[in-house]
Design an enzyme around this catalytic site. Structure first.
Site, PDB file in Angstrom:
ATOM      1  N   THR A   1       6.432  -1.603  11.507  1.00 48.02           N
ATOM      2  CA  THR A   1       5.903  -0.261  11.808  1.00 48.02           C
ATOM      3  C   THR A   1       4.401  -0.219  11.499  1.00 48.02           C
ATOM      4  OG1 THR A   1       6.651   0.332   9.579  1.00 48.02           O
ATOM      5  CG2 THR A   1       7.966   1.171  11.413  1.00 48.02           C
ATOM      6  N   SER A   2       3.767  -1.407  11.347  1.00 47.60           N
ATOM      7  CA  SER A   2       2.353  -1.399  10.943  1.00 47.60           C
ATOM      8  C   SER A   2       1.448  -1.417  12.180  1.00 47.60           C
ATOM      9  CB  SER A   2       2.074  -2.557   9.989  1.00 47.60           C
ATOM     10  OG  SER A   2       2.240  -3.808  10.634  1.00 47.60           O
ATOM     11  N   ARG A   3       1.069  -2.592  12.618  1.00 51.70           N
ATOM     12  CA  ARG A   3       0.315  -2.716  13.863  1.00 51.70           C
ATOM     13  C   ARG A   3       0.862  -3.932  14.601  1.00 51.70           C
ATOM     14  NH1 ARG A   3      -0.843   1.816  13.527  1.00 51.70           N
ATOM     15  NH2 ARG A   3      -2.905   2.786  13.486  1.00 51.70           N
TER      16      ARG A   3
ATOM     17  N   GLY B   1       0.873  -1.179   0.000  1.00 48.53           N
ATOM     18  CA  GLY B   1       0.000   0.000   0.000  1.00 48.53           C
ATOM     19  C   GLY B   1       0.907   1.224   0.000  1.00 48.53           C
ATOM     20  N   ARG B   2       0.341   2.353   0.424  1.00 49.38           N
ATOM     21  CA  ARG B   2       1.091   3.620   0.363  1.00 49.38           C
ATOM     22  C   ARG B   2       2.460   3.536   1.031  1.00 49.38           C
ATOM     23  NH1 ARG B   2      -3.799   4.616   2.461  1.00 49.38           N
ATOM     24  NH2 ARG B   2      -5.287   5.855   1.277  1.00 49.38           N
ATOM     25  N   ILE B   3       2.480   3.014   2.274  1.00 44.12           N
ATOM     26  CA  ILE B   3       3.739   3.060   3.040  1.00 44.12           C
ATOM     27  C   ILE B   3       4.732   2.025   2.501  1.00 44.12           C
ATOM     28  CG2 ILE B   3       4.749   2.841   5.358  1.00 44.12           C
ATOM     29  CD1 ILE B   3       2.028   3.939   6.447  1.00 44.12           C
TER      30      ILE B   3
ATOM     31  N   ALA C   1       6.795   6.137  14.484  1.00 47.33           N
ATOM     32  CA  ALA C   1       7.188   6.290  13.078  1.00 47.33           C
ATOM     33  C   ALA C   1       6.669   7.580  12.442  1.00 47.33           C
ATOM     34  CB  ALA C   1       6.734   5.080  12.269  1.00 47.33           C
TER      35      ALA C   1
ATOM     36  N   GLU D   1      -0.189  -1.606  23.807  1.00 51.79           N
ATOM     37  CA  GLU D   1       0.612  -0.384  23.910  1.00 51.79           C
ATOM     38  C   GLU D   1       0.095   0.479  25.043  1.00 51.79           C
ATOM     39  OE1 GLU D   1       0.771   1.539  20.067  1.00 51.79           O
ATOM     40  OE2 GLU D   1       1.594  -0.252  19.116  1.00 51.79           O
TER      41      GLU D   1
ATOM     42  N   HIS E   1       5.985   3.483  19.270  1.00 55.97           N
ATOM     43  CA  HIS E   1       4.998   3.868  18.248  1.00 55.97           C
ATOM     44  C   HIS E   1       5.294   5.296  17.768  1.00 55.97           C
ATOM     45  CE1 HIS E   1       0.771   2.793  16.636  1.00 55.97           C
ATOM     46  NE2 HIS E   1       1.405   3.599  15.799  1.00 55.97           N
TER      47      HIS E   1
HETATM   48  C1  GLV Z   1      -0.014   5.394  13.234  1.00 59.43           C
HETATM   49  O1  GLV Z   1       0.267   4.312  13.605  1.00 59.43           O
HETATM   50  C2  GLV Z   1      -1.058   5.648  12.314  1.00 59.43           C
HETATM   51  O2  GLV Z   1      -1.841   4.742  11.988  1.00 59.43           O
HETATM   52  O3  GLV Z   1      -1.177   6.800  11.876  1.00 59.43           O
END
Ligand code: GLV
Length: 370
Positions: free
Chosen positions: A264-266, A160-162, A319, A295, A317
């Protein structure tokens, strides 16, 4: 003139809120840095607010929508991820919710890359040497060495985007890329990156020829030196391709024993117990995490085991936690600006009041023509 809209925000998002105040909105901001209890969110919604500004820390489900029945018009989330919002419930109550995609794409990808770099090059352990006055000599391989990134192979899990932005960063480091996406493949983008790679090689910018392709998940895991995760959290029942515990004992064992995993997702995309075991028993080389199953990371998390600290980076968390990305009031630059714009679009009936045309609304499917 606008009707005086009432808004409750579960957190402060800085200067962007002045846009609401200037427009005469009645805005109440929860004053603590911690998330408010759910009971308070419900109480505020029940009191008749028109809009709710939320973060990924706030559980927004049927209880909240029921409290706001007939009054709550929009939930504006400051985050791209929205797994804290029950989409089916929002749809049932016909409440549009917005998110802040795009403006955090580059910041998140950059952080994902840097975090993996810090892990592979042992920067955390290296700085400890200096700070703790353990840096007694320069030696070709003592006390330890890291692993290069340049020229290595990375698995991009989720395009996807990231994920696509991560590909761009990795291309700059002459990495080969094995891409996997459970739901969607962007071959145009991958082909364009391959053209870029070929040009870099023919023009002598990159010494080695590099490549990028889509492959099955297992192939990506088995053949990569780095694995970077960029999928949304989808629980069974929410999608035909759920991502909950996509990384578990079985899939972690597919990775090379020298490979590094970045997430860095979930958090729940990775089974943390399995990962801690993988690190302790050296099934993989290391992990760099920014997100967790719970978290903030609990004090008794197995990921805190000091015996794996040299190969396990733990970020809070963070990023998207960069100044412009988080707070710029311009909807094209900052999450805060985009969050406020999403709220205004719905409340002020922009786009002719057609929710399906509002760019930041997520659950457009609940508002299609019938
Ligand atoms: C951060 O984790 C977001 O979803 O923006």
């Amino acid at each position: 003139m606008n009707k005086k809209f009432r808004i409750f925000a579960t957190c402060d998002i800085g200067e962007a809120f002045s846009r609401l105040r200037e427009r005469g909105y009645d805005l109440e901001v929860y004053p603590q840095p911690q998330a408010p209890p759910k009971s308070l969110i419900i109480e505020k919604v029940r009191s008749g607010v028109d809009g709710l500004v939320t973060t990924l820390r706030d559980p927004i489900d049927a209880e909240v929508f029921e409290a706001g029945k007939d009054t709550l018009k929009v939930v504006a989330q400051i985050a791209v991820g929205f797994d804290n919002i029950n989409r089916a419930d929002a749809n049932r109550y016909k409440v549009p919710f917005t998110h802040t995609a795009d403006v955090l794409t580059e910041a998140t990808a950059e952080f994902a890359f840097l975090m993996l770099g810090m892990l592979a090059r042992q920067m955390w352990s290296a700085e400890h040497l200096t700070r703790e006055s353990q840096w007694g000599f320069w030696h070709p391989y003592l006390p330890f060495l890291g692993d290069e990134i340049t020229g290595k192979t990375i698995a991009i899990i989720g395009t996807g985007r990231i994920g696509l932005a991560m590909i761009k960063k990795c291309a700059g480091f002459d990495m080969n890329m094995l891409c996997y996406d459970p739901a969607y493949e962007n071959h145009d983008y991958i082909n364009a990156i391959q053209e870029l790679m070929d040009l870099r090689h023919t023009r002598g910018i990159s010494k080695e020829k590099t490549w990028i392709k889509y492959v099955p998940f297992e192939t990506a895991l088995r053949n990569s030196d780095f694995v970077s995760v960029h999928v949304p959290l989808l629980r069974p029942g929410e999608s035909s391709t759920p991502t909950l515990h996509l990384f578990n004992e079985t899939t972690l064992k597919l990775m090379k024993p020298t490979a590094f995993l970045g997430n860095t997702s979930r958090g729940p995309v990775v089974d943390e117990k399995a990962l801690a075991r993988a690190l302790r028993e050296k099934w993989i080389g290391g992990a760099a995490l920014d997100v967790y199953e719970k978290e903030p990371l609990p004090a008794d998390s197995p990921l805190r085991d000091p015996s794996i600290a040299d190969r396990c980076r733990l970020m809070p968390h963070f990023a998207s936690a960069a100044r412009i990305t988080r707070l710029d009031p311009d909807p094209n630059k900052g999450m805060a600006g985009r969050c406020v714009q999403g709220l205004i679009d719905v409340l002020e009936s922009n786009y002719g009041g057609d929710v399906t045309k509002m760019p930041y609304v997520v659950n457009k499917e609940a508002f299609g023509k019938t």
